[in-house]
Design a protein around this motif. Structure first.
Motif, mmCIF file in Angstrom:
data_model
loop_
_atom_site.group_PDB
_atom_site.id
_atom_site.type_symbol
_atom_site.label_atom_id
_atom_site.label_comp_id
_atom_site.label_asym_id
_atom_site.label_seq_id
_atom_site.Cartn_x
_atom_site.Cartn_y
_atom_site.Cartn_z
ATOM 1 N N VAL A 44 0.858 -1.184 0.000
ATOM 2 C CA VAL A 44 0.000 0.000 0.000
ATOM 3 C C VAL A 44 0.892 1.232 0.000
ATOM 4 C CG1 VAL A 44 -1.889 -1.167 1.229
ATOM 5 C CG2 VAL A 44 -0.153 0.076 2.522
ATOM 6 N N ASP A 292 -1.086 -4.492 -6.963
ATOM 7 C CA ASP A 292 -2.439 -4.652 -7.469
ATOM 8 C C ASP A 292 -3.374 -3.739 -6.697
ATOM 9 O OD1 ASP A 292 -1.876 -6.604 -9.421
ATOM 10 O OD2 ASP A 292 -1.875 -8.187 -7.910
ATOM 11 N N VAL A 293 -4.618 -3.660 -7.146
ATOM 12 C CA VAL A 293 -5.611 -2.895 -6.395
ATOM 13 C C VAL A 293 -5.777 -3.555 -5.030
ATOM 14 C CG1 VAL A 293 -6.827 -2.005 -8.398
ATOM 15 C CG2 VAL A 293 -7.466 -4.240 -7.475
ATOM 16 N N ALA A 294 -6.228 -2.778 -4.040
ATOM 17 C CA ALA A 294 -6.274 -3.246 -2.656
ATOM 18 C C ALA A 294 -7.087 -4.519 -2.500
ATOM 19 C CB ALA A 294 -6.823 -2.145 -1.757
ATOM 20 N N SER A 295 -8.185 -4.639 -3.270
ATOM 21 C CA SER A 295 -9.053 -5.811 -3.140
ATOM 22 C C SER A 295 -8.350 -7.097 -3.546
ATOM 23 C CB SER A 295 -10.320 -5.617 -3.983
ATOM 24 O OG SER A 295 -9.991 -5.398 -5.344
ATOM 25 N N TRP A 296 -7.274 -7.000 -4.336
ATOM 26 C CA TRP A 296 -6.479 -8.165 -4.698
ATOM 27 C C TRP A 296 -5.258 -8.302 -3.796
ATOM 28 C CZ3 TRP A 296 -7.641 -12.121 -7.896
ATOM 29 C CH2 TRP A 296 -8.755 -11.944 -8.731
ATOM 30 N N GLU A 297 -4.616 -7.186 -3.458
ATOM 31 C CA GLU A 297 -3.441 -7.233 -2.584
ATOM 32 C C GLU A 297 -3.763 -7.907 -1.249
ATOM 33 O OE1 GLU A 297 -0.132 -6.268 -2.431
ATOM 34 O OE2 GLU A 297 -0.110 -5.983 -4.603
ATOM 35 N N ASP A 384 -9.861 0.689 -17.431
ATOM 36 C CA ASP A 384 -9.456 -0.503 -16.693
ATOM 37 C C ASP A 384 -9.446 -0.206 -15.193
ATOM 38 O OD1 ASP A 384 -7.986 -2.725 -15.553
ATOM 39 O OD2 ASP A 384 -7.213 -3.136 -17.560
ATOM 40 N N THR A 385 -10.200 -1.003 -14.412
ATOM 41 C CA THR A 385 -10.281 -0.801 -12.961
ATOM 42 C C THR A 385 -9.394 -1.766 -12.182
ATOM 43 O OG1 THR A 385 -12.205 -2.280 -12.873
ATOM 44 C CG2 THR A 385 -12.641 0.094 -13.072
ATOM 45 N N VAL A 386 -8.643 -2.619 -12.885
ATOM 46 C CA VAL A 386 -7.790 -3.608 -12.215
ATOM 47 C C VAL A 386 -6.323 -3.270 -12.400
ATOM 48 C CG1 VAL A 386 -7.153 -6.054 -12.100
ATOM 49 C CG2 VAL A 386 -9.547 -5.403 -12.470
ATOM 50 N N PRO A 388 -4.014 -0.345 -14.028
ATOM 51 C CA PRO A 388 -4.133 1.022 -14.558
ATOM 52 C C PRO A 388 -3.633 1.128 -15.990
ATOM 53 C CG PRO A 388 -3.211 1.053 -12.352
ATOM 54 C CD PRO A 388 -3.248 -0.379 -12.770
ATOM 55 N N HIS A 412 -11.419 -3.830 -18.157
ATOM 56 C CA HIS A 412 -10.337 -4.808 -18.020
ATOM 57 C C HIS A 412 -10.630 -6.105 -18.769
ATOM 58 C CE1 HIS A 412 -6.814 -6.613 -16.221
ATOM 59 N NE2 HIS A 412 -7.536 -7.628 -15.763
#
Length: 431
Positions: A44, A292-297, A384-386, A388, A412
């Motif tokens: 993060v 990655d985006v937080a929801s994946w990290e 793309d939301t996954v 950038p 995406h």
């Protein structure tokens, strides 16, 4: 009073450390990425707007601890702090049994968890109401125990397999499912990320006019079934599975394509076996050493990843996640949702979600980009939301023979969100 001063001093030191990081310093790590992974286990931002509010929170907690004998509000804050520390300590104990060689694992084992246990014990002694003391510890323990049962004991029900379509080939690793159309030079398209091979249906129909097109479910995707329950979901595992598929069908000198994760797998395979790959078709691919985006990290955290991976098999959650990948949401039909949801309930596929997020080391592929010589078409959606869209420029800069196109009003899931733009570009590139 002495314990209050010690606890307040700890929070003051933590506040000072966050203020220090707000200056851009990353001690004791070498960079922000290493610092984040060592402190939190995921990546993060440590930008001032993130760490300064945390510094203020620690100062507030220090003040509340010192005033907890005089103020009911301060005692309430300390009660919440104690419950939070109990949760973190409980999670730390669970994580201690999930061995890994990361800095976070050892810091959690030797520093973070013992410190949380000690601070929690000190805070409990400050609480005046007797029934509160066991409640703020027992409650978090019960929550973490329930999460651990979901993570390691609960298994979502597998939905019935659909009527068989496509073909299968047996390899030492797995019974690999694939679709095949057309005749001509071979084009192998890897099922996108957590999607099945049928996500390439519209592209296959056009490319099959001039090529033999294969759409393949690698392990963790679609209808492919692993023979080895200990399969490692990492770059070595995925590229080895692809190699076994190509060998089983005697395919050489192929065009490789992929979307999202599978774009990164195709890239990694081409870097490791350059003589076997003539061109690359990469749609919003992984492959850069970026967070990655937080929801994946967050899937990288032990227990947390398992819980979220299993709860994400709910059909309504899948439908919501799929809509988030699309610009043209009218294309997200119930049939499409079922096509993605049903394979996502299979045991191996559930495990692959969090195992891949933890196991894929894209620093390897990024380092090899300048020496990747295959002509490569890179397509990216501007919505793309996954991953950038700015990453498209990185590929253009690092890949010597890349043609990069950014597609307007695309998300995406390019193969199904924008086939009308994607397919002609792929077909033209292969000519």
């Amino acid at each position: 009073m002495q314990s209050r001063r010690i606890v307040a001093a700890v929070h003051t030191v933590l506040a000072a450390l966050h203020i220090y990081w707000a200056t851009g310093a990353t001690w004791p790590a070498s960079d922000e990425r290493s610092l984040s992974r060592a402190v939190l286990g995921v990546q993060v931002s440590f930008a001032p707007q993130v760490v300064l509010p945390l510094a203020a929170l620690h100062l507030l907690l220090a003040f509340a601890v010192l005033k907890s004998d005089r103020s009911s509000v301060a005692r309430l804050v300390v009660t919440g702090l104690t419950a939070g520390l109990a949760i973190r300590a409980s999670l730390g104990v669970v994580w201690a049994f999930s061995y890994s060689s990361t800095a976070f694992y050892w810091l959690n084992l030797l520093l973070y968890t013992p410190a949380c246990i000690a601070l929690c014990g000190a805070d409990v002694r400050m609480l005046r109401i007797r029934w509160v003391k066991p409640a703020v510890v027992a409650g978090p323990l019960a929550v973490v125990t329930a999460l651990a049962l979901v993570a390691y004991a609960y298994q979502p029900s597998e939905q019935p397999h659909p009527a068989e379509t496509g073909r299968y080939v047996e390899t030492p690793l797995a019974r690999i499912h694939y679709l095949q159309q057309g005749t001509g030079s071979p084009v192998v398209l890897l099922a996108p990320g957590a999607s099945p091979a049928s996500a390439w249906d519209q592209e296959m129909a056009v490319l099959a006019k001039n090529h033999t097109v294969y759409a393949v479910d690698l392990p963790g995707q679609g209808e492919t079934r692993l023979h080895d329950e200990g399969f490692a979901f990492d770059l070595n595992g995925m590229t080895n599975a692809l190699e076994q598929f190509l060998d089983a069908l005697h395919l050489q000198n192929v065009v490789l394509g992929g979307n999202s994760w599978s774009g990164g797998w195709a890239l990694a395979y081409a870097q490791r076996h350059p003589q076997q790959v003539s061109k690359l078709l990469l749609l919003a691919p992984s492959g850069l050493d970026e967070p990655d985006v937080a929801s994946w990290e967050i899937l990288k955290l032990p227990l947390v990843g398992e819980v979220l991976g299993k709860l994400a098999t709910d059909r309504s959650m899948v439908a919501s996640a799929v809509r988030g990948l699309f610009v043209h949401r009218n294309l997200v039909t119930p049939q499409l949702v079922d096509t993605l949801w049903i394979p996502g309930t299979y045991r191996d596929n559930v495990r692959s979600m969090y195992a891949l997020e933890r196991g894929l080391d894209w620093s390897v592929t990024e380092k090899a980009l300048p020496s990747t010589r295959q002509p490569t078409l890179v397509l990216w959606g501007d919505h793309d939301t996954v991953l950038p869209v700015a990453q498209a420029a990185r590929f253009a800069k690092l890949l010597p023979n890349a043609t990069v196109r950014v597609l307007a009003n695309c998300g995406h899931a390019l193969t199904v969100d924008c086939p009308g733009q994607v397919t002609p570009l792929m077909a033209a590139y292969l000519k």
